[in-house]
Design a protein around this motif. Structure first.
Motif, PDB file in Angstrom:
ATOM      1  N   PHE A  34      32.309  74.802  37.821  1.00  0.00           N
ATOM      2  CA  PHE A  34      33.835  74.553  37.386  1.00  0.00           C
ATOM      3  C   PHE A  34      34.515  75.246  36.195  1.00  0.00           C
ATOM      4  O   PHE A  34      33.811  76.078  35.649  1.00  0.00           O
ATOM      5  CB  PHE A  34      34.293  72.935  36.853  1.00  0.00           C
ATOM      6  CG  PHE A  34      33.266  72.801  35.699  1.00  0.00           C
ATOM      7  CD1 PHE A  34      33.715  73.169  34.304  1.00  0.00           C
ATOM      8  CD2 PHE A  34      32.198  71.918  35.779  1.00  0.00           C
ATOM      9  CE1 PHE A  34      33.099  72.914  33.101  1.00  0.00           C
ATOM     10  CE2 PHE A  34      31.664  71.478  34.438  1.00  0.00           C
ATOM     11  CZ  PHE A  34      32.053  72.014  33.083  1.00  0.00           C
ATOM     12  N   LEU A  35      35.973  75.603  36.726  1.00  0.00           N
ATOM     13  CA  LEU A  35      36.770  76.475  35.844  1.00  0.00           C
ATOM     14  C   LEU A  35      37.656  75.371  35.212  1.00  0.00           C
ATOM     15  O   LEU A  35      37.987  74.337  35.787  1.00  0.00           O
ATOM     16  CB  LEU A  35      37.646  77.136  36.763  1.00  0.00           C
ATOM     17  CG  LEU A  35      36.887  78.097  37.725  1.00  0.00           C
ATOM     18  CD1 LEU A  35      38.114  78.521  38.651  1.00  0.00           C
ATOM     19  CD2 LEU A  35      36.043  79.319  37.161  1.00  0.00           C
ATOM     20  N   SER A  36      37.890  75.358  33.685  1.00  0.00           N
ATOM     21  CA  SER A  36      38.740  74.548  33.177  1.00  0.00           C
ATOM     22  C   SER A  36      39.773  75.045  32.205  1.00  0.00           C
ATOM     23  O   SER A  36      40.464  74.429  31.458  1.00  0.00           O
ATOM     24  CB  SER A  36      37.916  73.676  32.352  1.00  0.00           C
ATOM     25  OG  SER A  36      37.087  74.347  31.327  1.00  0.00           O
ATOM     26  N   ASN A  37      39.743  76.398  32.031  1.00  0.00           N
ATOM     27  CA  ASN A  37      40.634  77.082  31.089  1.00  0.00           C
ATOM     28  C   ASN A  37      41.712  77.805  31.794  1.00  0.00           C
ATOM     29  O   ASN A  37      41.829  78.368  32.861  1.00  0.00           O
ATOM     30  CB  ASN A  37      39.985  78.320  30.358  1.00  0.00           C
ATOM     31  CG  ASN A  37      38.681  77.613  29.275  1.00  0.00           C
ATOM     32  OD1 ASN A  37      39.140  76.831  28.709  1.00  0.00           O
ATOM     33  ND2 ASN A  37      37.553  77.769  29.684  1.00  0.00           N
ATOM     34  N   PRO A  38      42.974  77.290  31.350  1.00  0.00           N
ATOM     35  CA  PRO A  38      44.305  77.987  31.896  1.00  0.00           C
ATOM     36  C   PRO A  38      44.194  79.389  32.025  1.00  0.00           C
ATOM     37  O   PRO A  38      44.644  80.033  32.975  1.00  0.00           O
ATOM     38  CB  PRO A  38      45.598  77.349  30.792  1.00  0.00           C
ATOM     39  CG  PRO A  38      44.929  76.253  30.550  1.00  0.00           C
ATOM     40  CD  PRO A  38      43.545  76.380  30.246  1.00  0.00           C
ATOM     41  N   VAL A  39      43.845  80.164  30.866  1.00  0.00           N
ATOM     42  CA  VAL A  39      43.278  81.371  31.077  1.00  0.00           C
ATOM     43  C   VAL A  39      41.793  81.731  30.952  1.00  0.00           C
ATOM     44  O   VAL A  39      41.154  81.237  30.020  1.00  0.00           O
ATOM     45  CB  VAL A  39      43.806  82.088  29.561  1.00  0.00           C
ATOM     46  CG1 VAL A  39      43.596  83.512  29.874  1.00  0.00           C
ATOM     47  CG2 VAL A  39      45.608  81.930  29.657  1.00  0.00           C
ATOM     48  N   LEU A  40      41.486  82.030  32.164  1.00  0.00           N
ATOM     49  CA  LEU A  40      40.120  81.974  32.400  1.00  0.00           C
ATOM     50  C   LEU A  40      39.375  82.888  31.424  1.00  0.00           C
ATOM     51  O   LEU A  40      39.834  84.055  31.048  1.00  0.00           O
ATOM     52  CB  LEU A  40      39.854  82.616  33.934  1.00  0.00           C
ATOM     53  CG  LEU A  40      40.427  81.814  35.021  1.00  0.00           C
ATOM     54  CD1 LEU A  40      40.089  82.377  36.386  1.00  0.00           C
ATOM     55  CD2 LEU A  40      39.975  80.321  35.167  1.00  0.00           C
ATOM     56  N   ASN A  41      38.195  82.313  30.867  1.00  0.00           N
ATOM     57  CA  ASN A  41      37.393  83.052  29.853  1.00  0.00           C
ATOM     58  C   ASN A  41      36.390  84.117  30.695  1.00  0.00           C
ATOM     59  O   ASN A  41      36.690  84.169  31.979  1.00  0.00           O
ATOM     60  CB  ASN A  41      36.605  82.098  29.115  1.00  0.00           C
ATOM     61  CG  ASN A  41      35.558  81.377  29.884  1.00  0.00           C
ATOM     62  OD1 ASN A  41      35.073  81.744  30.975  1.00  0.00           O
ATOM     63  ND2 ASN A  41      35.334  80.065  29.503  1.00  0.00           N
ATOM     64  N   HIS A  42      35.724  84.608  29.832  1.00  0.00           N
ATOM     65  CA  HIS A  42      34.807  85.871  30.420  1.00  0.00           C
ATOM     66  C   HIS A  42      33.832  85.439  31.392  1.00  0.00           C
ATOM     67  O   HIS A  42      33.978  86.143  32.621  1.00  0.00           O
ATOM     68  CB  HIS A  42      34.233  86.459  29.349  1.00  0.00           C
ATOM     69  CG  HIS A  42      33.114  87.423  29.751  1.00  0.00           C
ATOM     70  ND1 HIS A  42      33.562  88.936  30.174  1.00  0.00           N
ATOM     71  CD2 HIS A  42      31.923  87.570  29.914  1.00  0.00           C
ATOM     72  CE1 HIS A  42      32.678  89.672  30.709  1.00  0.00           C
ATOM     73  NE2 HIS A  42      31.607  88.787  30.666  1.00  0.00           N
ATOM     74  N   ILE A  43      33.368  84.401  31.236  1.00  0.00           N
ATOM     75  CA  ILE A  43      32.511  83.945  32.369  1.00  0.00           C
ATOM     76  C   ILE A  43      33.079  83.447  33.594  1.00  0.00           C
ATOM     77  O   ILE A  43      32.615  83.765  34.701  1.00  0.00           O
ATOM     78  CB  ILE A  43      31.446  82.660  31.612  1.00  0.00           C
ATOM     79  CG1 ILE A  43      30.644  83.304  30.460  1.00  0.00           C
ATOM     80  CG2 ILE A  43      30.583  82.090  32.769  1.00  0.00           C
ATOM     81  CD1 ILE A  43      29.742  82.337  29.845  1.00  0.00           C
ATOM     82  N   GLU A  44      34.100  82.291  33.440  1.00  0.00           N
ATOM     83  CA  GLU A  44      35.074  82.085  34.498  1.00  0.00           C
ATOM     84  C   GLU A  44      35.505  83.113  35.484  1.00  0.00           C
ATOM     85  O   GLU A  44      35.403  83.057  36.471  1.00  0.00           O
ATOM     86  CB  GLU A  44      36.036  80.995  33.928  1.00  0.00           C
ATOM     87  CG  GLU A  44      35.563  79.795  33.406  1.00  0.00           C
ATOM     88  CD  GLU A  44      36.581  78.927  32.821  1.00  0.00           C
ATOM     89  OE1 GLU A  44      36.437  77.646  32.696  1.00  0.00           O
ATOM     90  OE2 GLU A  44      37.451  79.554  32.167  1.00  0.00           O
ATOM     91  N   GLN A  61      35.868  75.602  41.999  1.00  0.00           N
ATOM     92  CA  GLN A  61      36.085  74.253  41.574  1.00  0.00           C
ATOM     93  C   GLN A  61      36.824  74.298  40.268  1.00  0.00           C
ATOM     94  O   GLN A  61      36.511  74.983  39.355  1.00  0.00           O
ATOM     95  CB  GLN A  61      34.837  73.549  41.472  1.00  0.00           C
ATOM     96  CG  GLN A  61      35.034  72.068  41.235  1.00  0.00           C
ATOM     97  CD  GLN A  61      33.752  71.432  41.109  1.00  0.00           C
ATOM     98  OE1 GLN A  61      32.944  71.442  40.130  1.00  0.00           O
ATOM     99  NE2 GLN A  61      33.167  70.831  42.027  1.00  0.00           N
ATOM    100  N   ILE A  62      37.818  73.577  40.160  1.00  0.00           N
ATOM    101  CA  ILE A  62      38.450  73.209  38.983  1.00  0.00           C
ATOM    102  C   ILE A  62      38.259  71.736  38.228  1.00  0.00           C
ATOM    103  O   ILE A  62      38.132  70.832  38.859  1.00  0.00           O
ATOM    104  CB  ILE A  62      40.127  73.345  39.109  1.00  0.00           C
ATOM    105  CG1 ILE A  62      40.525  74.765  39.796  1.00  0.00           C
ATOM    106  CG2 ILE A  62      40.658  73.156  38.034  1.00  0.00           C
ATOM    107  CD1 ILE A  62      41.913  74.882  40.125  1.00  0.00           C
ATOM    108  N   LEU A  63      38.071  71.716  37.037  1.00  0.00           N
ATOM    109  CA  LEU A  63      37.914  70.699  36.268  1.00  0.00           C
ATOM    110  C   LEU A  63      38.813  70.317  35.286  1.00  0.00           C
ATOM    111  O   LEU A  63      38.944  70.911  34.001  1.00  0.00           O
ATOM    112  CB  LEU A  63      36.249  70.597  35.612  1.00  0.00           C
ATOM    113  CG  LEU A  63      36.019  69.613  34.630  1.00  0.00           C
ATOM    114  CD1 LEU A  63      35.787  68.202  35.350  1.00  0.00           C
ATOM    115  CD2 LEU A  63      34.965  69.744  33.738  1.00  0.00           C
ATOM    116  N   THR A  64      39.672  69.452  35.463  1.00  0.00           N
ATOM    117  CA  THR A  64      40.608  69.034  34.576  1.00  0.00           C
ATOM    118  C   THR A  64      41.378  67.709  34.675  1.00  0.00           C
ATOM    119  O   THR A  64      41.176  67.325  35.939  1.00  0.00           O
ATOM    120  CB  THR A  64      41.732  70.187  34.464  1.00  0.00           C
ATOM    121  OG1 THR A  64      42.879  69.905  33.476  1.00  0.00           O
ATOM    122  CG2 THR A  64      42.689  70.072  36.004  1.00  0.00           C
TER     123      THR A  64
END
Length: 347
Positions: A34-44, A61-64
């Motif tokens: 899952f991706l969860s940060n509006p501004v994707l972090n380095h790993i995402e 996949q988005i988790l929010t």
């Protein structure tokens, strides 16, 4: 019938996906952790960059539980060229659920309805949903399913356990059957592109477009896959997770068994365990690709070694290795030691 590789946090990132696809067949689609940060972090960001997923069909996949966050991430993914996103409403992690995300979003169907209303109004991409069937009891599923039926979900991926079960206990096939019937898949006259609804007087009504249905949960053998596809033949896909870590050849074996003239399962001669003679040369190649990929991705031995050891907690079953045989691997402290032990284990 399609086969999906389930998203598994910390395991099925882009390095793993590419290594697996280079060594094993049978998977149609990979879902990202899952991706969860509006501004994707380095790993995402690294996980969804198009150049890291060339040649693979990947659905992020988005988790929010925030529609604005979902839409922001979906816009970023659209810019990368993705054509579909998945909403995670199934993660059972306590920390995730406490924040009302993942399976935690199922706690209040009215809040879930409001979330989906905004997401489906504003999302720039089609949305599939991966879900549990409740928090405490499968009796919660009826209200949750009624919410889902209001929206043009492209695919509903159902793990028929409640959040409190995590990954233990029996799956609730009655909950899956309820969705199968609610969307009209038990009706041979029903179109897959139309949701079949039954009103109070028993008449059939046409609603929003019907999603495809995907089953997820405890598919570890050909027999498990056969049971789902025999009992629910209009299921469009099976999502495999830990079963593929215990037996990397499982998807291939399922596909091979289903390629009959009638396009139905044939379990003659199948077993409920990994093959007696695992393909060790292919496993060695897979592990070499992982070793090289993790080292390049992380540029540090420690994290790379931890990821490889985590995977071995599953692969030891496939390789037929006892706990005693695995002790030297658990004790390795460098990648050089790790590679020496793996050569010894898989010689």
């Amino acid at each position: 019938m399609k086969l999906y590789f389930a998203p598994m946090e910390g395991i099925t990132g882009y390095v793993f996906r590419n290594a697996y696809a280079a060594c094993y067949d049978g998977i149609d689609t990979y879902f990202t952790p899952f991706l969860s940060n509006p501004v994707l972090n380095h790993i995402e960001l690294g996980d969804v960059l198009p150049e890291h997923n060339e040649g693979l069909r990947v659905i992020p996949q988005i988790l929010t539980n925030r529609a604005d966050t979902f839409v922001t991430i979906a816009n970023t993914l659209k810019d990368f060229g993705y054509t579909e996103v998945n909403l995670n409403l199934g993660c059972p992690s306590g920390t995730v659920v406490a924040k009302g995300r993942g399976a935690g979003a199922l706690r209040e169907p009215k809040e879930l309805d409001r979330l989906l209303d905004r997401i489906f109004s504003d999302s720039p991409l089609p949305v599939s949903v991966k879900t549990r069937v409740g928090i405490h009891s499968e009796n919660e599923w009826e209200d949750i399913l009624e919410v889902y039926r209001k929206y043009p979900i492209t695919e509903l991926i159902i793990h028929p356990r409640v959040q409190k079960q995590f990954y233990k206990g029996e799956v609730c096939m009655e909950a899956y059957r309820e969705a199968y019937v609610a969307y009209g898949f038990d009706n041979p006259e029903a179109s897959r592109n139309e949701a079949i609804r039954t009103s109070g007087d028993g008449s059939i009504q046409i609603g929003v477009p019907s999603p495809s249905l995907c089953y997820n949960g405890d598919i570890r053998t050909i027999t498990d896959a056969n049971r789902i596809m025999t009992d629910y033949p209009q299921t469009s896909a099976l999502m495999l997770g830990r079963g593929l870590l215990w037996d990397p050849e499982l998807a291939e074996r399922i596909v091979h068994r289903t390629k009959t003239p009638e396009d139905s399962f044939d379990t003659a001669g199948s077993t409920d365990s990994p093959p007696a003679s695992p393909d060790l040369p292919r496993l060695r190649h897979f592990l070499d690709l992982l070793y090289e990929g993790y080292l390049e991705e992380m540029d540090r031995e420690g994290p790379a070694l931890m990821k490889l050891k985590e995977l071995w907690s599953y692969l030891k079953v496939y390789a037929g290795l006892s706990d005693a045989a695995m002790r030297p691997l658990w004790k390795t402290k460098t990648l050089a030691e790790y590679r020496d032990v793996v050569r010894m284990l898989l010689r």
